[in-house]
Design an enzyme around this catalytic site. Structure first.
Site, PDB file in Angstrom:
ATOM      1  N   GLU A 140      43.135  -4.796  73.578  1.00  0.00           N
ATOM      2  CA  GLU A 140      43.901  -5.158  74.765  1.00  0.00           C
ATOM      3  C   GLU A 140      43.701  -4.220  75.961  1.00  0.00           C
ATOM      4  O   GLU A 140      43.779  -4.646  77.097  1.00  0.00           O
ATOM      5  CB  GLU A 140      45.399  -5.227  74.419  1.00  0.00           C
ATOM      6  CG  GLU A 140      45.754  -6.311  73.422  1.00  0.00           C
ATOM      7  CD  GLU A 140      45.498  -7.716  73.937  1.00  0.00           C
ATOM      8  OE1 GLU A 140      45.640  -7.940  75.153  1.00  0.00           O
ATOM      9  OE2 GLU A 140      45.118  -8.587  73.132  1.00  0.00           O
ATOM     10  N   SER A 146      94.928 -33.271  38.216  1.00  0.00           N
ATOM     11  CA  SER A 146      95.305 -32.469  37.038  1.00  0.00           C
ATOM     12  C   SER A 146      94.874 -31.014  37.120  1.00  0.00           C
ATOM     13  O   SER A 146      95.167 -30.237  36.217  1.00  0.00           O
ATOM     14  CB  SER A 146      94.709 -33.099  35.782  1.00  0.00           C
ATOM     15  OG  SER A 146      95.263 -34.360  35.608  1.00  0.00           O
TER      16      SER A 146
END
Lengths: 148, 765
Positions: B170, B450
């Site tokens: 770069e 239940s």
């Protein structure tokens, strides 16, 4: 005060009973100490937190990997890093829930954190474990009986 | 006085205006530069992680679950593991090259198994290390509006080869220019012409960093000028090392859904599932090569482009003598080795995330979560979570096959928690678990049917001087006035069963016996047990409460069953383990809390009856040995007109609750057994919980009793069952008909010990 005496008497008697019935597993069976010496140690356990802590940290786990974690936890405890000590103890619990050594430390940690009900609950919970020694049982009972 | 505007004066004024405007522009750009480099760049979303798995000597292990977790962590199988992320599974051992996490170093380890347990853990030298820790799976994040995600690297964490590669490709002249380099531009031009390809960019690293200050991609001269000014300002404010580090942490590498992956730290995780320090030169070359075109050179989408680009970068490295020619050929011959993304976006486990957010809300501001890089470690077990999600979908498909398309809109919720510690391991809030929206695990408040009965029976058993498991209950016709009407409950089988022992009434889930028991106990006693189980809501004083009109969310229901499954020890359910700051220090922890609410003995009796649900009751079907090893127990629940199908059950260390029903509350064809239990079974069969040990309860003894009359029986008598009793409450009467086969209950041998225990236990409260 009468209550405290009754507690000490009970603890002393219960450990003697346990030793007599379970000599192989007991940590104290090999020590031949007099009853008076023994009961003064028990009294110290109830009244002296530092003495109690020393005794708790001597309790090793049977599982070596858990023991390795407990060493870390003990080091944190000594440094006053209670949150880190607790994290390590919980980590140990995830490996096994059968080690009295872990619950003893949790009960002690909560005690010094001022969480007395939790301390008692950890001690009660540990008493349900099948494979705990008489000495561990006695120490757990100390947390159930410690004055608030 | 007239001001005479000469050309010179006008020029000066123009110059002042230009200067003021330029100064303003520079000031604006300067503010952007400092804002970015000292603000946005360092704001990191909070990340949410699963629990990290410890493999420790002596711990139980399920091999298939372990392999599933390795797969989720993107570990790959290799005959000879030599790099982080590789493993080989043999018959009784796992050889694995760990990536390293927190105090766990990366390296080769071998884990040996014996009888479902880990027998040994050794390092590369064969030395026992007792325990190894796996990295957790990232399962989401709390993102700021710009959705940038990164892992910040500090200077010492940046590998030298990464710096060499970035600078070679770069900006070779980085340490010599002042932000803009005409030399770089001209050299890049000639290099690229010579190579016939774009090997180098003309912009310096500082210019590239400046580009990212402007979030729109426009390419105008004005914009170029502004970028150049920004580059000069960056160089003015910051050192070269600071600029390079900012670049390394800021470059855009990929888009993952809405999330933008920035920086090499996150890039390494995203593409290779590991930290940057574990990457090899070819992997670094791939990441750096992607800078030129993150989409074009994305190795998952365009592997050929990515390979070519990587090899080009490797060639540059060889040319600059950072690698030798033999290494170059070796690296070029390698596959890309990109893993499938192991980062789960926040859409992965939405119901679990809801719980995490609820817990976080009490301690953190939203802005703190989005910017401070907090690391939230949860209790989520990714294998259990995946299995619970899959099995709710799978079971729904099976039910649709059985009952038809009327179940297409069937919804569901399910949770799995660690019984002792209250750690939430898995949560599902919809029959389409990956969908965000209404989370039924916390928001669906439905009649529990239940599921309420164990609470009523526990109220009775807790009064152990009055009730025990063979107390005879009445299941004959009941008719009571309630709310101005006559209430006549019925059993599911529409039959009356007369006089039956208490434990039978529970595992057969008889409504009438339960209603009578509840009324006998009274609302206050029942409310007290509800409170002990963690239910703060007031009960409505109608007898239908005792057979299931009570409404709860799945979360609240499993919380109350946690206290039962944990032998009377209440622990608040928690999804978060701890929260660490960027430095790795614990910011907040959510410790294991425990409170003994009920003595373990009555709970043990209740759990015995709940175990019968699996042996002979509504959840029968498992082999006795399996039920015993899991210490399993459970309860089905079905509300009026079968609008709700529930099942809650414990097996091994796990407590799992399932609810099925329609959002609009219309009836289903499902009971607890035919619906929710099926999800539970599919899940449990899939994950195979480990065996657990029985508790030591010296105050409990087992006595053979008759299943019908509850009196003393014997192993050899018909219809007999070994039932637990709190010592002193066991039946003594042997009916003449069983004189021959009944076992005489033993009297306790040590009266002294009993008395001592009594003194002690009374003190225990």
């Amino acid at each position: 005060m009468n209550n405290l005496k009754l507690i000490i008497l009970f603890l002393a008697l219960s450990i003697l009973f346990s030793c007599a019935s379970n000599q192989n597993k007991s940590y104290v069976s090999s020590d031949s100490i007099s009853v008076s010496e023994f009961s003064s140690s028990v009294e110290l356990l109830v009244s002296d937190t530092n003495f109690l802590e020393d005794e708790i940290l001597k309790i090793n786990a049977k599982n070596p990997s858990v023991q390795r974690i407990l060493v870390n936890s003990d080091a944190y405890l000594k440094e006053g890093k209670l949150i880190q000590a607790n994290s390590e103890l919980e980590r140990a619990l995830r490996i096994t829930k059968k080690e009295g050594a872990i619950y003893l430390r949790l009960a002690h940690l909560r005690y010094i954190q001022g969480l007395l009900d939790e301390s008692k609950s950890f001690a009660s919970r540990a008493l349900l474990i099948k494979e705990i020694s008489s000495w561990e049982r006695l120490l757990l009972n100390v947390y159930l009986k410690r004055p608030i | 006085m007239k001001i005479k505007f000469t050309l010179g004066t006008l020029g000066i004024i123009a110059l002042i205006i230009v200067f003021v405007i330029s100064a303003a522009v520079v000031a604006i750009i300067d503010s952007r530069v400092t804002n970015k480099l000292e603000g946005v760049l360092w704001t990191i979303p909070a990340k949410v992680y699963s629990r990290s798995l410890d493999l420790a000597e002596g711990s139980k292990v399920n091999k298939s679950n372990l392999l599933r977790e390795l797969n989720m962590l993107s570990y790959s199988e290799n005959k000879n593991p030599s790099k982080p992320g590789e493993f080989i599974y043999k018959k009784n051992s796992l050889k694995i090259f760990l990536r390293g996490y927190e105090e766990q170093k990366s390296g080769l380890f071998e884990i040996f198994f014996q009888d479902g347990q880990i027998s040994k853990v050794t390092n590369q030298l064969g030395i026992s290390v007792d325990i190894v820790k796996f990295e957790p799976i990232a399962i989401g994040g709390m993102y700021p509006s710009h959705m940038e995600d990164r892992i910040l690297l500090s200077w010492p964490q940046v590998p030298t080869i990464l710096i060499d590669t970035i600078l070679s490709v770069e900006d070779q002249n980085f340490f010599n220019h002042n932000g803009i380099s005409f030399r770089s531009i001209s050299r890049a031009f000639f290099t690229n012409v010579k190579a016939g390809d774009i090997e180098q960019g003309g912009s310096t690293i500082t210019q590239q960093l400046a580009k990212s200050l402007f979030f729109t991609p426009e390419q105008t001269i004005k914009r170029k000028v502004m970028e150049a000014i920004a580059a000069l300002l960056i160089e003015f404010h910051y050192s070269k090392e600071e600029i390079l580090l900012a670049y390394i942490n800021d470059v855009f590498l990929a888009q993952s859904g809405k999330r933008a992956v920035h920086g090499f730290g996150m890039g390494a995780q995203h593409f290779f599932g590991t930290s940057i320090s574990n990457l090899e030169t070819d992997q670094i070359a791939l990441l750096v090569g992607m800078l030129k075109g993150p989409s074009l050179y994305n190795p998952r989408r365009n592997p050929n482009n990515a390979t070519n680009r990587r090899n080009l970068v490797l060639g540059i490295l060889a040319k600059r003598r950072h690698i030798n020619s033999s290494s170059l050929e070796e690296y070029k011959s390698r596959a890309l080795r990109v893993v499938s993304p192991n980062f789960r976006s926040e859409t992965k486990y939405p119901a679990f995330h809801d719980l995490v957010r609820l817990e976080l809300r009490e301690n953190y501001e939203d802005s703190e979560l989005r910017t401070q890089g907090l690391k939230i470690q949860t209790n989520l077990d990714p294998v259990l979570q995946d299995s619970l999600e899959n099995n709710i979908k799978k079971t729904k498909a099976q039910l649709i096959k059985k009952y038809g398309k009327r179940l297409i809109e069937l919804e569901g919720a399910a949770m799995a928690v660690d019984i002792s510690t209250g750690e939430i391991k898995a949560v599902v809030g919809s029959s389409n678990p990956s969908k965000f929206g209404f989370n039924r695990s916390i928001n669906a408040i439905r009649p529990i049917g239940s599921l309420v009965k164990p609470f009523i029976y526990l109220t009775a058993l807790n009064k152990y001087d009055e009730y025990h498991l063979t107390t005879i209950l009445d299941d004959s016709k009941l008719s009571v006035k309630s709310g101005g009407e006559i209430w006549e409950p019925n059993n599911f089988d529409k039959k009356f069963h007369g006089k039956i022992p208490l434990h039978v009434a529970l595992w057969q889930s008889y409504n009438i016996a339960s209603a009578r028991l509840g009324m006998e106990l009274g609302y206050d006693s029942v409310q007290e047990i509800f409170r002990k189980l963690g239910i703060d809501k007031s009960i409505e004083r109608y007898p239908s409460l005792f057979i299931g009109s009570f409404e709860m969310s799945p979360f609240d229901a499993i919380q109350s069953y946690q206290t039962i499954a944990a032998d009377g020890f209440y622990s608040p359910l928690r999804s978060i383990r701890d929260i660490k700051d960027l430095k790795g220090d614990i910011d907040l922890s959510y410790p294991y809390k425990i409170e003994q609410r009920i003595r373990p003995e009555p709970v043990h009796l209740l759990k015995f009856a709940m175990k019968q649900t699996f042996i002979s009751g509504t959840a029968r079907g498992y082999p006795g040995k399996t039920i015993e090893s899991w210490q399993a127990g459970g309860k089905t629940g079905t509300s009026d007109d079968q609008r709700d199908s529930w099942f809650v059950g414990f097996a091994g260390d796990l407590l799992v609750l399932v609810w099925l029903g329609f959002d609009d509350n219309r009836p289903t064809p499902l009971t607890g057994r035919s619906g929710a239990l099926e999800v539970w079974k599919n899940f449990i069969n899939d994950i195979e919980p480990s065996a657990v040990e029985k508790n030591k309860l010296p105050r409990v003894k087992y006595v053979w009793t008759d299943k019908k009359d509850g009196l003393v029986s014997g192993e050899k008598c018909k219809n007999s069952l070994l039932v637990p009793f709190i010592i002193g409450t066991e039946p003594n009467t042997i009916p003449p008909v069983r004189n021959k086969c009944a076992s005489r209950p033993n009297r306790n041998k040590s009266d002294v010990m009993q008395k001592l225990k009594k003194v002690f236990e009374e003190g225990q409260g």
